[in-house]
Design a protein around this motif. Structure first.
Motif, PDB file in Angstrom:
ATOM      1  N   LYS A   5      13.318   2.773 -17.116  1.00  0.00           N
ATOM      2  CA  LYS A   5      13.250   1.789 -15.875  1.00  0.00           C
ATOM      3  C   LYS A   5      12.742   2.775 -14.939  1.00  0.00           C
ATOM      4  CE  LYS A   5      16.632  -1.426 -14.546  1.00  0.00           C
ATOM      5  NZ  LYS A   5      18.035  -1.721 -14.286  1.00  0.00           N
ATOM      6  N   VAL A   6      11.691   1.964 -14.166  1.00  0.00           N
ATOM      7  CA  VAL A   6      11.177   2.866 -12.903  1.00  0.00           C
ATOM      8  C   VAL A   6      11.277   1.823 -11.814  1.00  0.00           C
ATOM      9  CG1 VAL A   6       8.918   3.690 -12.075  1.00  0.00           C
ATOM     10  CG2 VAL A   6       9.432   3.913 -14.472  1.00  0.00           C
ATOM     11  N   GLU A   7      11.938   2.497 -10.789  1.00  0.00           N
ATOM     12  CA  GLU A   7      12.064   1.739  -9.578  1.00  0.00           C
ATOM     13  C   GLU A   7      11.073   2.511  -8.221  1.00  0.00           C
ATOM     14  OE1 GLU A   7      16.339  -0.036 -10.113  1.00  0.00           O
ATOM     15  OE2 GLU A   7      16.386   1.453  -8.605  1.00  0.00           O
ATOM     16  N   PHE A   8      10.657   1.367  -7.594  1.00  0.00           N
ATOM     17  CA  PHE A   8       9.731   1.884  -6.395  1.00  0.00           C
ATOM     18  C   PHE A   8      10.581   1.445  -5.165  1.00  0.00           C
ATOM     19  CE2 PHE A   8       6.694   1.550  -9.810  1.00  0.00           C
ATOM     20  CZ  PHE A   8       6.297   2.838  -9.917  1.00  0.00           C
ATOM     21  N   LEU A   9      11.066   2.320  -4.490  1.00  0.00           N
ATOM     22  CA  LEU A   9      11.999   1.837  -3.267  1.00  0.00           C
ATOM     23  C   LEU A   9      11.357   2.342  -2.063  1.00  0.00           C
ATOM     24  CD1 LEU A   9      15.522   2.683  -5.013  1.00  0.00           C
ATOM     25  CD2 LEU A   9      14.130   0.313  -5.072  1.00  0.00           C
ATOM     26  N   GLY A  10      12.174   1.808  -0.953  1.00  0.00           N
ATOM     27  CA  GLY A  10      11.532   2.252   0.629  1.00  0.00           C
ATOM     28  C   GLY A  10      10.446   1.813   0.994  1.00  0.00           C
ATOM     29  N   GLY A  11       9.796   0.837   0.218  1.00  0.00           N
ATOM     30  CA  GLY A  11       8.673   0.173   0.891  1.00  0.00           C
ATOM     31  C   GLY A  11       7.345   0.554   0.005  1.00  0.00           C
ATOM     32  N   LEU A  12       7.810   1.438  -1.187  1.00  0.00           N
ATOM     33  CA  LEU A  12       6.577   1.628  -2.056  1.00  0.00           C
ATOM     34  C   LEU A  12       6.378   0.692  -3.023  1.00  0.00           C
ATOM     35  CD1 LEU A  12       7.120   5.225  -3.768  1.00  0.00           C
ATOM     36  CD2 LEU A  12       5.342   4.541  -2.561  1.00  0.00           C
ATOM     37  N   ASP A  13       7.235  -0.282  -3.018  1.00  0.00           N
ATOM     38  CA  ASP A  13       6.934  -1.571  -4.038  1.00  0.00           C
ATOM     39  C   ASP A  13       5.451  -2.239  -3.473  1.00  0.00           C
ATOM     40  OD1 ASP A  13       8.497  -1.996  -1.671  1.00  0.00           O
ATOM     41  OD2 ASP A  13       8.838  -3.989  -2.258  1.00  0.00           O
ATOM     42  N   VAL A  14       5.177  -1.957  -2.166  1.00  0.00           N
ATOM     43  CA  VAL A  14       3.792  -2.744  -1.858  1.00  0.00           C
ATOM     44  C   VAL A  14       2.491  -2.551  -2.711  1.00  0.00           C
ATOM     45  CG1 VAL A  14       4.401  -3.285   0.685  1.00  0.00           C
ATOM     46  CG2 VAL A  14       3.459  -1.087  -0.088  1.00  0.00           C
ATOM     47  N   ILE A  15       2.580  -1.045  -3.173  1.00  0.00           N
ATOM     48  CA  ILE A  15       1.174  -1.010  -4.247  1.00  0.00           C
ATOM     49  C   ILE A  15       1.593  -1.175  -5.586  1.00  0.00           C
ATOM     50  CG2 ILE A  15       0.504   0.984  -2.502  1.00  0.00           C
ATOM     51  CD1 ILE A  15       1.490   3.150  -4.419  1.00  0.00           C
ATOM     52  N   PHE A  16       2.883  -1.867  -5.888  1.00  0.00           N
ATOM     53  CA  PHE A  16       3.032  -2.349  -7.102  1.00  0.00           C
ATOM     54  C   PHE A  16       3.166  -3.905  -7.284  1.00  0.00           C
ATOM     55  CE2 PHE A  16       4.104   2.382  -6.947  1.00  0.00           C
ATOM     56  CZ  PHE A  16       3.419   3.013  -7.982  1.00  0.00           C
ATOM     57  N   ASP A  17       2.367  -4.543  -6.633  1.00  0.00           N
ATOM     58  CA  ASP A  17       2.609  -5.897  -6.754  1.00  0.00           C
ATOM     59  C   ASP A  17       3.956  -6.386  -5.942  1.00  0.00           C
ATOM     60  OD1 ASP A  17       0.274  -6.373  -8.026  1.00  0.00           O
ATOM     61  OD2 ASP A  17       1.159  -6.172  -9.837  1.00  0.00           O
ATOM     62  N   LYS A  18       4.625  -5.612  -5.233  1.00  0.00           N
ATOM     63  CA  LYS A  18       5.911  -5.781  -4.436  1.00  0.00           C
ATOM     64  C   LYS A  18       7.199  -6.058  -5.319  1.00  0.00           C
ATOM     65  CE  LYS A  18       3.669  -7.535  -0.260  1.00  0.00           C
ATOM     66  NZ  LYS A  18       3.445  -8.892   0.631  1.00  0.00           N
ATOM     67  N   MET A  45      -0.526   1.438 -13.409  1.00  0.00           N
ATOM     68  CA  MET A  45       0.301   0.437 -12.643  1.00  0.00           C
ATOM     69  C   MET A  45      -0.286   0.400 -11.202  1.00  0.00           C
ATOM     70  SD  MET A  45       3.788   1.651 -14.141  1.00  0.00           S
ATOM     71  CE  MET A  45       4.838   0.485 -12.924  1.00  0.00           C
ATOM     72  N   ILE A  46      -0.919   1.410 -10.662  1.00  0.00           N
ATOM     73  CA  ILE A  46      -1.745   1.115  -9.194  1.00  0.00           C
ATOM     74  C   ILE A  46      -2.973   0.326  -9.594  1.00  0.00           C
ATOM     75  CG2 ILE A  46      -2.112   2.421  -7.172  1.00  0.00           C
ATOM     76  CD1 ILE A  46      -0.483   4.653  -7.809  1.00  0.00           C
ATOM     77  N   ARG A  47      -2.725  -0.705  -8.852  1.00  0.00           N
ATOM     78  CA  ARG A  47      -4.060  -1.714  -9.016  1.00  0.00           C
ATOM     79  C   ARG A  47      -5.172  -1.287  -8.279  1.00  0.00           C
ATOM     80  NH1 ARG A  47      -2.315  -6.900 -10.314  1.00  0.00           N
ATOM     81  NH2 ARG A  47      -1.103  -6.296 -12.411  1.00  0.00           N
ATOM     82  N   ASN A  48      -4.821  -0.961  -6.964  1.00  0.00           N
ATOM     83  CA  ASN A  48      -6.217  -0.579  -5.980  1.00  0.00           C
ATOM     84  C   ASN A  48      -6.145   0.914  -5.936  1.00  0.00           C
ATOM     85  OD1 ASN A  48      -7.666  -0.139  -3.659  1.00  0.00           O
ATOM     86  ND2 ASN A  48      -6.399  -1.637  -2.561  1.00  0.00           N
TER      87      ASN A  48
ATOM     88  N   THR B 247       9.328  -1.680   5.876  1.00  0.00           N
ATOM     89  CA  THR B 247       7.892  -1.840   5.759  1.00  0.00           C
ATOM     90  C   THR B 247       7.353  -1.236   7.175  1.00  0.00           C
ATOM     91  OG1 THR B 247       8.268  -4.017   4.670  1.00  0.00           O
ATOM     92  CG2 THR B 247       5.933  -3.549   5.686  1.00  0.00           C
ATOM     93  N   GLU B 248       6.239  -0.615   6.904  1.00  0.00           N
ATOM     94  CA  GLU B 248       5.602  -0.138   8.159  1.00  0.00           C
ATOM     95  C   GLU B 248       5.192  -1.130   9.100  1.00  0.00           C
ATOM     96  OE1 GLU B 248       5.372   2.706  10.140  1.00  0.00           O
ATOM     97  OE2 GLU B 248       5.278   3.726   8.220  1.00  0.00           O
ATOM     98  N   CYS B 249       5.237  -1.098  10.394  1.00  0.00           N
ATOM     99  CA  CYS B 249       4.783  -1.846  11.466  1.00  0.00           C
ATOM    100  C   CYS B 249       3.325  -2.429  11.123  1.00  0.00           C
ATOM    101  CB  CYS B 249       4.682  -1.462  12.827  1.00  0.00           C
ATOM    102  SG  CYS B 249       4.247  -2.359  13.994  1.00  0.00           S
ATOM    103  N   SER B 250       3.101  -3.628  11.245  1.00  0.00           N
ATOM    104  CA  SER B 250       1.743  -4.027  10.773  1.00  0.00           C
ATOM    105  C   SER B 250       0.847  -3.595  11.887  1.00  0.00           C
ATOM    106  CB  SER B 250       1.813  -5.753  11.031  1.00  0.00           C
ATOM    107  OG  SER B 250       3.032  -6.231  11.402  1.00  0.00           O
TER     108      SER B 250
END
Lengths: 99, 370
Positions: A5-18, A45-48, B247-250
């Protein structure tokens, strides 16, 4: 093949389709390590492609991202060499966002 | 958006003796403390993390019994952990302080509205009162409108100046004269480094103070996390499953601070104690006194474009327009507001929402490819 199970936390999820939580099958070798998992994440897993630098720097996890293996700092578990087992929880937490 | 706590591990393995906590020697060590490379277990980590903050509070006499204290709460990791830990320590050690969450709503759609939702959940989770002060009510501008008017480039300048005042005004409104913020050791070391890199000697000496107060201001500020590593704050939030916004500020992040941060993260990799070492160095830097200026010759005064003059730094001087503490005739916020006001659209449309989420739009446009 090992399923972790892999977790992306602290905002890292934005690069994994949220998506914070992912179930990942790693079958690169008989005894896959965290290194294999990281390679798998970067490749599949990293799309972009521009987002790879958010996760990786100089071939390893970027400083400022905490890596935990079953809630233990990966430094104490052998780092990239740690051999994955079924059911392991690997989490990546970014510390670099604002407070 | 709701809160999803991190998962608990399920694989429990046999613990080797070499993996035991160096403090209690009975549980598995889960982290290595960056300060001293000690390997410790979860319970000992909670204990030392909390106790160090308690010691910082006591040794610096941050609070007095009966004091009302506002926590500058953004919903981010630092302020969330700060609110949690202060509440816990106040109960455990009976400081006898009254805590209030104070949030600033800059008016950034898609960023601050989400993080304020986190603060509102924290309010319930920790049972603390919450006060939200908005740029809209204080200045009649939201950050989205400011950016639409003045551009993204200077957004941090406006936001920083306005937020500083907003925190002061918010606490005055609540009758509170002490604001605590979640600035951590990494932030402080970064500031020291940045001031060195810029040669900003005047700020360098003040940058490591745990309490900042000017004689004319009724509000004092303090940083109980001055000696707490960012890494440990994030780990604490992780293990305690605290609900924080990340989230980083926009709007564009401060570029120079980014460079200093990168440099520090790299230094930390080589030598984890360097953060605390930089703070220590900063604390012990004493500037040699300035040579007294020759008197007799008529003093030259710098006259700014808006006609204001610098009086040199006079502590306790008040802004002529708003009465806020200012070293100049007109305070920085009023000066910025004046500039903005001149550029405000003369006609506004009813129900105009075009400025909402300007940051998002700009970002989207930037990433477009043809």
């Amino acid at each position: 093949m090992v399923t972790v199970k892999v977790e992306f936390l602290g905002g890292l999820d934005v690069i994994f389709d949220k998506q914070r939580i992912h179930m990942v099958n790693v079958d690169s070798s008989e005894t896959p390590t965290v290194k294999d998992l990281i390679d798998y994440i970067v490749k599949n897993m990293i799309r972009n492609p521009n987002d790879v630098d958010v996760f990786i720097e100089n071939g390893t996890i970027r400083p400022g991202i905490l890596t935990l293996i079953n809630d233990t700092d990966w430094e104490l578990e052998g780092g990239e060499e740690y051999e994955l087992e079924d059911g392991d929880v690997i989490s990546f937490t970014s510390t670099l966002h604002g407070g | 958006m709701s809160f999803v706590p991190p998962s608990d591990p399920v694989n429990k393995k046999q613990v080797k003796v070499s993996q035991l906590c160096e403090l209690c020697r009975c549980r598995k060590a889960i982290i290595r403390r960056p300060k001293n490379l000690q390997k410790i277990c979860k319970s000992c980590f909670f204990h030392v993390f909390e106790t160090e903050i308690h010691n910082t509070i006591v040794n610096n006499n941050l609070f007095y019994r009966g004091e009302k204290v506002a926590i500058g709460a953004s919903g981010g990791k630092d302020s969330t952990v700060l609110a949690y830990v202060l509440k816990l320590l106040n109960d455990r050690y009976d400081y006898g302080i009254e805590l209030v969450l104070l949030s600033i709503d800059e008016g950034i759609v898609g960023y601050r509205d989400d993080s304020l939702a986190t603060v509102k959940r924290n309010q319930v989770q920790y049972g603390l009162p919450l006060e939200i002060i908005s740029y809209r009510e204080l200045y009649d501008w939201t950050m989205d409108e400011i950016v639409a008017c003045a551009g993204v480039r200077s957004s941090c300048t406006y936001c920083g100046v306005f937020r500083r005042q907003a925190l002061d005004r918010g606490s005055s409104k609540l009758g509170i004269s002490h604001v605590v913020t979640g600035h951590n050791a990494d932030d402080m070391a970064e500031t020291v480094l940045m001031n060195i890199l810029r040669g900003d000697v005047a700020r360098l000496e003040k940058s490591t103070a745990i309490i900042t107060q000017s004689s004319g201001s009724p509000i004092k500020r303090s940083k109980p996390f001055k000696y707490s590593y960012q890494k440990e704050i994030v780990l604490y939030a992780h293990y305690k499953k605290l609900d924080y916004f990340s989230t980083e500020c926009s709007y564009a992040p401060e570029a120079f601070r980014g460079t200093a941060r990168e440099l520090m993260k790299n230094l930390e990799m080589v030598r984890p104690s360097c953060i605390i070492d930089i703070i220590h160095s900063g604390e012990n830097l004493v500037l040699k006194p300035k040579k007294p200026k020759r008197t007799g010759t008529p003093k030259q005064m710098e006259v700014r474009t808006d006609g204001s003059v610098s009086l040199g730094f006079v502590d306790g001087n008040k802004c002529e327009k708003c009465g806020y503490l200012s070293s100049n005739r007109i305070c920085k916020a009023c000066m910025l507001l004046e500039g903005l006001e001149n550029n405000r659209a003369k006609v506004t449309l009813d129900n105009d929402t075009s400025t909402q989420g300007t940051a998002r739009l700009t970002r989207t446009l930037e990433s477009l490819k043809f």
